[in-house]
Design a protein around this motif. Structure first.
Motif, PDB file in Angstrom:
ATOM      1  N   LEU A  41      47.448   7.856 103.278  1.00  0.00           N
ATOM      2  CA  LEU A  41      47.613   6.443 102.961  1.00  0.00           C
ATOM      3  C   LEU A  41      46.604   6.080 101.881  1.00  0.00           C
ATOM      4  O   LEU A  41      45.398   6.263 102.058  1.00  0.00           O
ATOM      5  CB  LEU A  41      47.383   5.569 104.201  1.00  0.00           C
ATOM      6  N   HIS A  61      51.351  16.675  99.016  1.00  0.00           N
ATOM      7  CA  HIS A  61      51.069  15.698 100.068  1.00  0.00           C
ATOM      8  C   HIS A  61      52.137  14.605 100.100  1.00  0.00           C
ATOM      9  O   HIS A  61      52.748  14.284  99.090  1.00  0.00           O
ATOM     10  CB  HIS A  61      49.697  15.052  99.848  1.00  0.00           C
ATOM     11  N   GLU A  62      52.319  14.034 101.267  1.00  0.00           N
ATOM     12  CA  GLU A  62      53.181  12.868 101.436  1.00  0.00           C
ATOM     13  C   GLU A  62      52.280  11.646 101.295  1.00  0.00           C
ATOM     14  O   GLU A  62      51.291  11.520 102.022  1.00  0.00           O
ATOM     15  CB  GLU A  62      53.821  12.890 102.823  1.00  0.00           C
ATOM     16  N   THR A  63      52.589  10.765 100.350  1.00  0.00           N
ATOM     17  CA  THR A  63      51.734   9.605 100.121  1.00  0.00           C
ATOM     18  C   THR A  63      52.446   8.307 100.471  1.00  0.00           C
ATOM     19  O   THR A  63      53.651   8.181 100.273  1.00  0.00           O
ATOM     20  CB  THR A  63      51.247   9.537  98.662  1.00  0.00           C
ATOM     21  N   HIS A  64      51.667   7.375 100.995  1.00  0.00           N
ATOM     22  CA  HIS A  64      52.122   6.023 101.283  1.00  0.00           C
ATOM     23  C   HIS A  64      51.093   5.097 100.655  1.00  0.00           C
ATOM     24  O   HIS A  64      49.915   5.443 100.578  1.00  0.00           O
ATOM     25  CB  HIS A  64      52.226   5.794 102.795  1.00  0.00           C
ATOM     26  N   ARG A  71      50.840  13.900  95.276  1.00  0.00           N
ATOM     27  CA  ARG A  71      52.170  14.476  95.535  1.00  0.00           C
ATOM     28  C   ARG A  71      52.337  15.799  94.796  1.00  0.00           C
ATOM     29  O   ARG A  71      53.039  16.690  95.276  1.00  0.00           O
ATOM     30  CB  ARG A  71      53.270  13.485  95.156  1.00  0.00           C
ATOM     31  N   ALA A  73      49.379  17.195 103.855  1.00  0.00           N
ATOM     32  CA  ALA A  73      48.892  16.034 104.598  1.00  0.00           C
ATOM     33  C   ALA A  73      49.680  14.766 104.301  1.00  0.00           C
ATOM     34  O   ALA A  73      50.286  14.613 103.236  1.00  0.00           O
ATOM     35  CB  ALA A  73      47.422  15.802 104.258  1.00  0.00           C
ATOM     36  N   LYS A  74      49.615  13.850 105.257  1.00  0.00           N
ATOM     37  CA  LYS A  74      50.198  12.521 105.099  1.00  0.00           C
ATOM     38  C   LYS A  74      49.026  11.578 104.793  1.00  0.00           C
ATOM     39  O   LYS A  74      48.124  11.409 105.627  1.00  0.00           O
ATOM     40  CB  LYS A  74      50.919  12.121 106.384  1.00  0.00           C
ATOM     41  N   PHE A  91      48.562   9.010 110.161  1.00  0.00           N
ATOM     42  CA  PHE A  91      48.188   9.577 108.871  1.00  0.00           C
ATOM     43  C   PHE A  91      47.069  10.584 109.079  1.00  0.00           C
ATOM     44  O   PHE A  91      46.302  10.492 110.040  1.00  0.00           O
ATOM     45  CB  PHE A  91      47.699   8.471 107.916  1.00  0.00           C
ATOM     46  N   ASP A  92      46.974  11.536 108.156  1.00  0.00           N
ATOM     47  CA  ASP A  92      45.900  12.525 108.198  1.00  0.00           C
ATOM     48  C   ASP A  92      44.656  12.027 107.470  1.00  0.00           C
ATOM     49  O   ASP A  92      43.539  12.404 107.815  1.00  0.00           O
ATOM     50  CB  ASP A  92      46.366  13.836 107.544  1.00  0.00           C
ATOM     51  N   GLU A 148      52.206   4.082 111.960  1.00  0.00           N
ATOM     52  CA  GLU A 148      52.455   5.523 111.957  1.00  0.00           C
ATOM     53  C   GLU A 148      51.165   6.296 111.757  1.00  0.00           C
ATOM     54  O   GLU A 148      50.166   5.747 111.306  1.00  0.00           O
ATOM     55  CB  GLU A 148      53.493   5.900 110.892  1.00  0.00           C
TER      56      GLU A 148
END
Length: 119
Positions: free
Chosen positions: A5, A26-29, A22, A2-3, A46-47, A44
């Motif tokens: 935030l 997962h891709e984290t922002h 991570r 998942a992406k 996010f999931d 953008e």
């Protein structure tokens, strides 16, 4: 994976949670407050939004209301270390998946995120 935030005003906790997620692939922002988080959500997809409730500029309650309105498919998970803040989130319970109490251990937040993403 998942992406995600992560919106949290405490730098060390935000970094800790990002690193933990991570590890699960997962891709984290990261955003330091709700206003920055809302800008990132607008830029953008996010999931999952993982947000603290108590933050400067825009708190997590307002962020969750705006995010659920603007991005209805977004899954939202809130965090708080304050019981009274958890009660403030009661009206959001149909929009958020859960409210995680701080402090939490690494396995706790990883499990909460996994459950949120699976719902």
């Amino acid at each position: 994976m998942a992406k995600i935030l992560i919106t949290e005003d405490e730098d060390s906790l935000r970094s800790f949670v990002a690193r933990a997620l991570r590890l699960d692939g997962h891709e984290t922002h990261e955003a330091a407050d709700g206003a920055e988080g809302l800008e990132m959500l607008s830029a953008e997809a996010f999931d999952l939004l993982l947000s603290d409730i108590r933050m400067p500029v825009m708190d997590g309650i307002e962020l969750a209301h705006r995010a659920s309105s603007d991005f209805p498919q977004l899954k939202i998970l809130l965090m708080t270390g304050y019981a009274e803040q958890r009660e403030r989130a009661d009206d959001l319970m149909e929009k958020v998946i859960d409210v995680v109490s701080k402090p939490f251990a690494l396995p706790d937040i990883r499990k909460a995120v996994a459950l949120a993403l699976a719902s």
